[in-house]
Design a protein around this motif. Structure first.
Motif, PDB file in Angstrom:
ATOM      1  N   UNK A 174     -17.313  -4.946  -0.604  1.00  0.00           N
ATOM      2  CA  UNK A 174     -18.735  -5.433  -1.386  1.00  0.00           C
ATOM      3  C   UNK A 174     -19.863  -5.133  -0.721  1.00  0.00           C
ATOM      4  N   UNK A 175     -20.886  -4.504  -1.449  1.00  0.00           N
ATOM      5  CA  UNK A 175     -22.178  -3.841  -1.064  1.00  0.00           C
ATOM      6  C   UNK A 175     -23.213  -4.540  -1.856  1.00  0.00           C
ATOM      7  N   UNK A 176     -24.265  -4.014  -1.704  1.00  0.00           N
ATOM      8  CA  UNK A 176     -25.550  -4.506  -2.477  1.00  0.00           C
ATOM      9  C   UNK A 176     -25.858  -3.925  -3.827  1.00  0.00           C
ATOM     10  N   UNK A 177     -24.845  -2.933  -4.088  1.00  0.00           N
ATOM     11  CA  UNK A 177     -25.077  -2.099  -5.408  1.00  0.00           C
ATOM     12  C   UNK A 177     -23.799  -2.516  -6.524  1.00  0.00           C
ATOM     13  N   UNK A 178     -24.075  -2.104  -7.785  1.00  0.00           N
ATOM     14  CA  UNK A 178     -22.602  -2.384  -8.716  1.00  0.00           C
ATOM     15  C   UNK A 178     -21.525  -1.497  -8.517  1.00  0.00           C
ATOM     16  N   UNK A 179     -21.814  -0.356  -7.826  1.00  0.00           N
ATOM     17  CA  UNK A 179     -20.472   0.452  -7.337  1.00  0.00           C
ATOM     18  C   UNK A 179     -20.978   1.830  -6.982  1.00  0.00           C
ATOM     19  N   UNK A 180     -20.237   3.004  -7.246  1.00  0.00           N
ATOM     20  CA  UNK A 180     -20.771   4.139  -6.807  1.00  0.00           C
ATOM     21  C   UNK A 180     -21.012   4.897  -8.287  1.00  0.00           C
ATOM     22  N   UNK A 181     -22.535   5.427  -7.892  1.00  0.00           N
ATOM     23  CA  UNK A 181     -23.360   6.051  -8.828  1.00  0.00           C
ATOM     24  C   UNK A 181     -23.379   7.846  -8.649  1.00  0.00           C
ATOM     25  N   UNK A 182     -23.819   8.423  -9.461  1.00  0.00           N
ATOM     26  CA  UNK A 182     -24.195   9.818  -9.314  1.00  0.00           C
ATOM     27  C   UNK A 182     -25.426  10.269  -8.679  1.00  0.00           C
ATOM     28  N   UNK A 239     -11.604  -0.758  -4.566  1.00  0.00           N
ATOM     29  CA  UNK A 239     -12.863  -1.297  -5.311  1.00  0.00           C
ATOM     30  C   UNK A 239     -14.181  -1.537  -4.562  1.00  0.00           C
ATOM     31  N   UNK A 240     -15.127  -0.692  -5.198  1.00  0.00           N
ATOM     32  CA  UNK A 240     -16.504  -0.893  -4.566  1.00  0.00           C
ATOM     33  C   UNK A 240     -17.244  -1.812  -5.566  1.00  0.00           C
ATOM     34  N   UNK A 241     -17.595  -2.919  -5.036  1.00  0.00           N
ATOM     35  CA  UNK A 241     -18.451  -3.951  -6.154  1.00  0.00           C
ATOM     36  C   UNK A 241     -19.528  -4.684  -5.507  1.00  0.00           C
ATOM     37  N   UNK A 242     -20.238  -5.215  -6.262  1.00  0.00           N
ATOM     38  CA  UNK A 242     -21.534  -5.814  -5.847  1.00  0.00           C
ATOM     39  C   UNK A 242     -21.100  -7.394  -5.377  1.00  0.00           C
ATOM     40  N   UNK A 243     -21.245  -7.738  -3.984  1.00  0.00           N
ATOM     41  CA  UNK A 243     -20.835  -8.779  -3.407  1.00  0.00           C
ATOM     42  C   UNK A 243     -22.181  -9.691  -3.497  1.00  0.00           C
ATOM     43  N   UNK A 244     -23.225  -9.287  -3.769  1.00  0.00           N
ATOM     44  CA  UNK A 244     -24.480 -10.271  -3.709  1.00  0.00           C
ATOM     45  C   UNK A 244     -24.536 -10.979  -4.996  1.00  0.00           C
ATOM     46  N   UNK A 253     -11.094 -11.600  -5.329  1.00  0.00           N
ATOM     47  CA  UNK A 253      -9.757 -12.189  -4.684  1.00  0.00           C
ATOM     48  C   UNK A 253      -8.923 -12.821  -5.428  1.00  0.00           C
ATOM     49  N   UNK A 254      -9.238 -13.360  -6.866  1.00  0.00           N
ATOM     50  CA  UNK A 254      -8.099 -13.848  -7.812  1.00  0.00           C
ATOM     51  C   UNK A 254      -7.633 -12.684  -8.645  1.00  0.00           C
ATOM     52  N   UNK A 255      -8.112 -11.423  -8.420  1.00  0.00           N
ATOM     53  CA  UNK A 255      -7.547 -10.329  -9.225  1.00  0.00           C
ATOM     54  C   UNK A 255      -8.317 -10.332 -10.598  1.00  0.00           C
ATOM     55  N   UNK A 256      -9.388 -10.975 -11.001  1.00  0.00           N
ATOM     56  CA  UNK A 256     -10.048 -10.707 -12.328  1.00  0.00           C
ATOM     57  C   UNK A 256     -10.785  -9.572 -12.046  1.00  0.00           C
ATOM     58  N   UNK A 257     -11.176  -9.104 -13.331  1.00  0.00           N
ATOM     59  CA  UNK A 257     -11.921  -7.908 -13.376  1.00  0.00           C
ATOM     60  C   UNK A 257     -13.426  -8.016 -13.280  1.00  0.00           C
ATOM     61  N   UNK A 258     -13.926  -7.288 -12.601  1.00  0.00           N
ATOM     62  CA  UNK A 258     -15.532  -7.342 -12.185  1.00  0.00           C
ATOM     63  C   UNK A 258     -16.110  -5.696 -12.570  1.00  0.00           C
ATOM     64  N   UNK A 259     -17.227  -5.569 -12.740  1.00  0.00           N
ATOM     65  CA  UNK A 259     -17.647  -4.520 -12.815  1.00  0.00           C
ATOM     66  C   UNK A 259     -17.939  -3.920 -11.369  1.00  0.00           C
ATOM     67  N   UNK A 260     -17.560  -2.670 -11.199  1.00  0.00           N
ATOM     68  CA  UNK A 260     -17.650  -1.827  -9.961  1.00  0.00           C
ATOM     69  C   UNK A 260     -16.815  -0.575 -10.101  1.00  0.00           C
ATOM     70  N   UNK A 261     -16.536   0.171  -8.980  1.00  0.00           N
ATOM     71  CA  UNK A 261     -15.875   1.796  -9.169  1.00  0.00           C
ATOM     72  C   UNK A 261     -14.545   1.379  -8.519  1.00  0.00           C
ATOM     73  N   UNK A 262     -13.702   1.569  -9.301  1.00  0.00           N
ATOM     74  CA  UNK A 262     -12.064   1.593  -8.900  1.00  0.00           C
ATOM     75  C   UNK A 262     -11.698   2.854  -8.317  1.00  0.00           C
ATOM     76  N   UNK A 263     -11.343   3.287  -7.174  1.00  0.00           N
ATOM     77  CA  UNK A 263     -10.898   4.469  -6.649  1.00  0.00           C
ATOM     78  C   UNK A 263      -9.227   4.204  -6.490  1.00  0.00           C
ATOM     79  N   UNK A 264      -8.623   5.194  -7.003  1.00  0.00           N
ATOM     80  CA  UNK A 264      -7.128   5.360  -7.270  1.00  0.00           C
ATOM     81  C   UNK A 264      -6.576   6.908  -6.824  1.00  0.00           C
TER      82      UNK A 264
END
Ligand code: ATP
Ligand code: IP8
Length: 266
Positions: A174-182, A239-244, A253-264
């Motif tokens: 959880x960070x303060x931006x929505x995910x990983x950007x270019x 998953x990098x996502x916006x925790x703010x 935590x419930x496994x629901x989809x949120x906006x973010x960057x998934x790294x696999x």
């Protein structure tokens, strides 16, 4: 019966503190996160939080990450560790008074590094906590180092280490931006976000991830991503996502989809 695989949740210092004001707390955010944790009522969770405006400015002022070089740093080490215990206390307060069975584990008392990398880690208390249904909470800390005397152990190194040591199911960052950007989205409003990156793709775009615009001794997003790579290589998705954003911690935590960057891995 074997222990279920835990989830490792990192709550960034950029989320729970105001990185532009020394010792500035985002109390409303902490309160909301605690409400969401209470509602989600997670099992098998390890939380790690960052240093934000608490650990980083003090560590920088006394050059703690670089190791022991002169006597005046001794009080600086003590201060850095202390401000982290204060931030941790504020966070723990919010959890405990909501009936969340969280127990704080002090990294400087259970880990030692060698040239900044975790060399030994006493994991028995965390194993016991998980077995008994508690939520261990760790944080980036000033720690003792066999070569440097002392240094800074980032929450991000801890996250990856714990994920591998406990064979985690997943990592949530959880960070303060929505995910990983270019490009850093705070500097460049045109920056494009990645929804998903394989390890191979991640390694190609690593150069896009920069530091933090605020005081940060552990390398911001660039270091966070480098730390994650070994855990993802072991097959643990991150998953990098916006925790703010309200409800995001609850949903991840419930496994629901949120906006973010998934790294696999692939
Ligand atoms: P702390 O180290 O205090 O725990 P944190 O883990 O919350 O902090 P930072 O280290 O501040 O997070 O890293 C997040 C910051 O990384 C974002 O606020 C963003 O400005 C910056 N950043 C730099 N490059 C990028 C990028 N390419 N994509 C997304 N964020 C980026
Ligand atoms: O914020 C660093 O941890 P991070 C903690 O997770 C200190 O990088 C003490 C600066």
């Amino acid at each position: 019966m074997s222990q279920a695989r835990p989830t490792i949740l990192k709550i960034g210092g950029s989320v729970i503190t105001d990185k532009n004001t020394e010792l500035g707390v985002q109390m409303e955010v902490i309160t909301r996160i605690a409400d969401e944790l209470q509602e989600a009522n997670p099992r098998n969770l390890i939380i790690v939080h960052g240093g934000g405006s608490f650990g980083h400015p003090v560590a920088q002022k006394h050059a703690i990450k670089e190791g022991f070089k002169e006597e005046q740093q001794i009080i600086g080490f003590a201060e850095t560790h202390h401000v982290m215990t204060v931030l941790n206390g504020i966070f723990m307060d919010a959890l405990i008074w909501r009936g969340i069975p969280a127990v704080s584990i002090t990294p400087s008392s259970c880990a030692m590094t060698r040239n900044g990398r975790i060399q030994c880690f006493e994991d028995s208390p965390i194993k016991q906590l998980l077995k008994m249904g508690f939520i261990p909470v760790l944080y980036g800390d000033a720690v003792f180092d066999t070569e440097l005397g002392f240094t800074i152990l980032s929450g991000d190194q801890l996250v990856s280490f714990l994920a591998m040591r406990f064979n985690a199911k997943n990592i949530l960052i959880g960070v303060d931006v929505d995910g990983l950007y270019n490009a850093d989205p705070k500097d460049n409003p045109e920056a494009k976000m990645f929804d998903r990156l394989t390890l191979e793709e991640l390694k190609k775009v690593k150069g896009f991830f920069g530091g933090s615009s605020a005081c940060d001794v552990t390398g911001g997003m660039a270091n966070k991503i480098s730390e994650l790579i070994p855990a993802v290589e072991q097959g643990i998705p991150a998953l990098v996502f916006n925790a703010t954003k309200p409800k995001y911690i609850y949903k991840v935590l419930k496994g629901d989809k949120v906006k973010g960057t998934l790294i696999e891995k692939e």
